[in-house]
Design an enzyme around this catalytic site. Structure first.
Site, PDB file in Angstrom:
ATOM      1  N   ASP A 100      15.408  56.947   8.893  1.00 11.99           N
ATOM      2  CA  ASP A 100      14.159  57.670   9.140  1.00 11.99           C
ATOM      3  C   ASP A 100      13.729  57.657  10.596  1.00 11.99           C
ATOM      4  OD1 ASP A 100      13.917  54.926   8.542  1.00 11.99           O
ATOM      5  OD2 ASP A 100      11.807  55.108   7.993  1.00 11.99           O
ATOM      6  N   GLU A 167      12.845  52.907   6.257  1.00  7.84           N
ATOM      7  CA  GLU A 167      12.732  51.560   6.819  1.00  7.84           C
ATOM      8  C   GLU A 167      11.396  51.386   7.523  1.00  7.84           C
ATOM      9  OE1 GLU A 167      12.462  48.516   9.687  1.00  7.84           O
ATOM     10  OE2 GLU A 167      12.735  50.585  10.319  1.00  7.84           O
TER      11      GLU A 167
END
Length: 442
Positions: A100, A167
């Site tokens: 991400d 994350e």
């Protein structure tokens, strides 16, 4: 992210800058693959996706894994990808990269800088950027996969390579585990990952045996009061005053209740109350970040926050129905990352043999968070290690140290690592570690 002696870092940077490359089959193979890997990196960097929305990213890399011969499963824990390659009897090694990006408008000026715009979960428009280097992690993951497939004759066991979503929000690892990561797929005996570092020269490796990153808690405190006119405070119970006392008293948690040799942080990041000069509001809101390493210290801090908030309200004479409400955001909790000590030291020794002792240095734990921690926490028999790969272009690093200037940090819109060195070093280290762990006859 790294906390190391600056002199040692500067010396290592000078050596890396000056030393000629040594011939090595793995090093040479990764260098030969770099042009292709950098194409992937530039595409990932230009097309970041927010946490939990890594649809394009996951699909692109799943195609790469299938092309290499992995058995690939998509949509694990949302957008997660699990790629499995069985290559005879032997240990199971899992290698993880996170996918991400962050809600930031990029300001690096790179020719392939992100121009992506998206909406946050709260509905706000934002730019999106790989400001934490997850694009280097994913590209290094691809480089590692390619090298291990090319060397199947040299290892025996099961290789599990995962791409983890979310994350940055602390959700992704938990979601993948809850979606059967260790039941639907081979459970690993070893788990490895790397993270780029904005405080170390490119190509440098840092490691921390034991605790490496912290427990991260977000805590909300709603401080209730009795509002009224600012000219007549005696008719009110001022929540701003109560909240201010809470902020002050919270500082004693670390300074007076936690062992001085046990690192901890309680930071009030937001104090929200009132809308007008002459109105005492009926509530105030505090937003805290709380950091620790051990679960015992975490419990002491969270219990202490609740006790202090309650105590200050009682001291202020607030009635029972106006006591503060303390909410720990358990869904956002990121547990501390613990590198299996002996395993980490063995991997560090392996890295020293490959890269030289000047490029591999033990670092201090940091108070940042990483949900990589959950892969070991799910089964503490697993040996786990995350290490850092320096990303600061070496000339910039040396110039900054000489001139005393600050460099962009992770999560900065200006963070632009030396991607070639990060990817090459990360891929070489991960490949070497996996080959060592799954060595035939080992």
């Amino acid at each position: 992210m790294l906390k190391l002696k600056q002199a040692a870092l500067a010396a290592a940077a000078t050596i890396i800058l000056a030393a000629p490359a040594q011939a090595d089959p793995l090093t040479d193979a990764i260098q030969a693959d770099l042009p292709s890997l950098m194409e992937i990196y530039r595409d990932l960097h230009a097309n970041p996706e927010l946490s939990g929305e890594e649809v394009r990213t996951a699909a692109k890399l799943a195609v790469e894994a299938r092309r290499l011969g992995f058995e690939v499963t998509e949509k694990v824990g949302g957008t997660g990808v699990v790629a499995v390659m069985k290559n005879g009897a032997g240990p199971t090694v899992m290698i993880r990269a996170d996918m991400d990006g962050l809600p930031l408008v990029e300001k690096t000026g790179l020719p392939f800088a992100s121009k992506v715009m998206a909406k946050t979960r709260e509905g706000n428009d934002t730019g999106v950027m790989h400001a934490c280097g997850h694009d280097t992690h994913m590209t290094g993951w691809v480089g590692t996969a390619r090298q291990l497939v090319a060397r199947k004759a040299d290892w025996s066991g099961t290789l599990v390579m995962i791409l983890q979503p979310a994350e940055e929000t602390g959700e992704g690892a938990k979601a993948m585990l809850e979606d059967g990561l260790y039941t639907r797929f081979p459970k690993p005996e070893y788990v490895l990952a790397f993270h780029d570092a904005a405080g170390a020269p490119a190509g440098y490796i840092g490691y921390a045996p034991g605790y490496a990153l912290a427990n991260v808690d977000s805590v909300d405190i709603e401080v209730k009061g009795v509002g009224g006119h600012g000219a007549y405070p005696h008719t009110t119970k001022d929540p701003i005053v109560v909240a201010s006392r809470i902020v002050g008293a919270l500082q004693t948690l670390v300074s007076r209740e936690i062992d001085p040799q046990d690192p901890a942080v309680v930071t009030v990041g937001s104090f929200q109350a009132g809308f007008k000069h002459n109105i005492i509001p009926d509530k105030a809101n505090l937003l805290l970040t709380v950091r620790s390493y051990s679960d015992e210290t975490r419990a002491k801090l969270l219990d202490g926050i609740k006790r202090i908030a309650q105590g200050e309200a009682v001291t202020a004479g607030l009635p029972e129905d106006r006591m503060p409400v303390v909410r720990v955001r358990d869904d956002e909790f990121t547990p501390s990352t613990y590198n299996s000590p002996e395993f980490t030291k063995k991997m560090a020794a392996l890295f020293e043999q490959r890269f030289g002792k000047d490029r591999v240095v033990q670092s201090k734990p940091v108070m940042g968070g990483e949900d990589f921690s959950r892969f070991r926490r799910a089964d503490e028999s697993i040996k786990s290690m995350i290490f850092w790969v320096g990303g600061v272009p070496i000339d910039q690093y040396l110039a900054a140290k000489k001139e005393g200037t600050k460099l962009p940090s992770l999560h900065s819109p200006l963070w632009a690592p030396d991607a070639e060195k990060v990817v090459a070093t990360g891929a070489e280290a991960l490949t070497a570690a996996a080959l060592h762990l799954m060595k035939k006859g080992g």
